[in-house]
Design a protein around this motif. Sequence first.
Motif, PDB file in Angstrom:
ATOM      1  N   GLY A 295       0.811  -1.208   0.000  1.00  0.00           N
ATOM      2  CA  GLY A 295       0.000   0.000   0.000  1.00  0.00           C
ATOM      3  C   GLY A 295       0.845   1.258   0.000  1.00  0.00           C
ATOM      4  N   VAL A 296       1.844   1.294   0.866  1.00  0.00           N
ATOM      5  CA  VAL A 296       2.730   2.461   0.951  1.00  0.00           C
ATOM      6  C   VAL A 296       3.552   2.611  -0.328  1.00  0.00           C
ATOM      7  CG1 VAL A 296       4.692   3.443   2.204  1.00  0.00           C
ATOM      8  CG2 VAL A 296       2.809   2.378   3.465  1.00  0.00           C
ATOM      9  N   PHE A 298       2.765   2.245  -3.327  1.00  0.00           N
ATOM     10  CA  PHE A 298       2.065   2.898  -4.427  1.00  0.00           C
ATOM     11  C   PHE A 298       2.169   4.424  -4.338  1.00  0.00           C
ATOM     12  CE2 PHE A 298      -0.066  -1.127  -5.372  1.00  0.00           C
ATOM     13  CZ  PHE A 298      -0.161  -1.060  -6.749  1.00  0.00           C
ATOM     14  N   ILE A 299       2.430   4.967  -3.137  1.00  0.00           N
ATOM     15  CA  ILE A 299       2.475   6.422  -2.976  1.00  0.00           C
ATOM     16  C   ILE A 299       3.601   7.057  -3.788  1.00  0.00           C
ATOM     17  CG2 ILE A 299       2.768   8.294  -1.313  1.00  0.00           C
ATOM     18  CD1 ILE A 299       1.379   6.527   0.773  1.00  0.00           C
ATOM     19  N   LEU A 317       7.736  -2.157  -4.990  1.00  0.00           N
ATOM     20  CA  LEU A 317       6.378  -2.678  -4.901  1.00  0.00           C
ATOM     21  C   LEU A 317       6.374  -4.187  -5.116  1.00  0.00           C
ATOM     22  CD1 LEU A 317       3.254  -2.440  -4.883  1.00  0.00           C
ATOM     23  CD2 LEU A 317       3.388  -1.969  -7.341  1.00  0.00           C
ATOM     24  N   THR A 380      -5.536   3.073  -4.765  1.00  0.00           N
ATOM     25  CA  THR A 380      -5.062   1.711  -4.488  1.00  0.00           C
ATOM     26  C   THR A 380      -4.410   1.627  -3.124  1.00  0.00           C
ATOM     27  OG1 THR A 380      -4.708   1.352  -6.859  1.00  0.00           O
ATOM     28  CG2 THR A 380      -3.622  -0.167  -5.345  1.00  0.00           C
ATOM     29  N   THR A 381      -3.649   2.655  -2.759  1.00  0.00           N
ATOM     30  CA  THR A 381      -3.041   2.687  -1.425  1.00  0.00           C
ATOM     31  C   THR A 381      -4.104   2.589  -0.340  1.00  0.00           C
ATOM     32  OG1 THR A 381      -1.102   3.968  -2.110  1.00  0.00           O
ATOM     33  CG2 THR A 381      -1.756   4.133   0.199  1.00  0.00           C
TER      34      THR A 381
END
Length: 412
Positions: A295-296, A298-299, A317, A380-381
Amino acid sequence: MERWKINLGVLWFGQFMVMSGMTMIVPFLPLYLQQDLGMTDPHQISTWAGIIFAGNFVTAFVFQPIWGGVADRYGRKMMLLRSGFGMAIVMVLMGFATNAWQLLGLRMLNGVISGYVPAAVALMSTNTPKAKMGFALGTLQSGAVAGSILGPFIGGLLADAVGYRSIFYITGSLLTLGSILSWIFVKEKFNASEAAKKPKISILKAWKNLQHIKQLPALYTVTLMIQFAMQSSLPLMPLFVADLLNGRTENLAFLAGFVSSITGFSNMIASPLLGKWSDRIGSEKILFFCLIGAGVAFIPQALVSSVWQLFIARFFLGIFLGGLLPTVNTLIRKYTPAGMESRSYSFNSSFLSFGNMIGPVFGGFISGYIGGIRGIFFFTTAMLLLNAFWAYLTLIRAKSASLHSGDRQTVE
């Protein structure tokens, strides 16, 4: 060599062949429609290419649970051979297609008879020592990922060398080879007489029975979100790379392909390592850690200003993604009642196919409302972090509460 290691080696090769065969047609499908099947209108070609590619996932979503029930009753190796030899025949027939409708029908038929991957996972999970489960399923996953990565690359090379139709014949031959090796070398511990004594249950009843085990819906959702997260942004990636290049077109196709596939390389490397780690500290912890990490990860992709920054962000990722599907498969085996393993894995495979279907459609639909692909990365995150919270409540916290309850009962 221990039996489970022999099974792992053969099934790794089989997974590689199946996934590379499924993705080998991706680079040249529009060209096949144009040059071999006679289509001329660009819009018609792009529309048919998308429909034909998705057709496999639509029927696979429906039929995976059916084959899972058959596997639980008659054995997983039988499903390996049914799927492997069946897909080999269908793949060869695709090379004889004369119009788009025939190709679509064969792709949908391929989805109907598919099931090699969930059958391989179910067989490994029920024929591997518990202490080696994470490593075995992580390694098996790396075979599928390697096939997904190298399939389009191999397909592109073969298209230039032997033509489009010949690729289907070559792929069918390789699938036949993988199936023959599975037939000869894979051994399964399966008590057919005991399985036959169990009452037959419908797909709906099986789903209701498994749904009552609260960990399983959480795990199926993780699988759905993994595929959704990857597929929702993937069709827009070439446009994003072009934007980062500020309109330059040199090496655009190469860079777009490289950025899209780099997550697969790091995934392939990380899967066995994280699987081995999960055998030591617990699959629940690895799953939660990788969901947070993915999740992180994707930032930074939403904040990049160059292609190389995007390349690095997607490589990291892939590391976290490498720990997700293997731990999901390990935990499905842990929480599924004995005798329902294949059906449980087949439901998980249906969720995977569903994610493959809705990801590109949903991503393309909402991209115009939330700031393009950068907005999709942030979206998405949020979805993955919510999924991590759900996984924490249903897996880690519930497990801890169960252990504390057991300790209190022991003291009393």
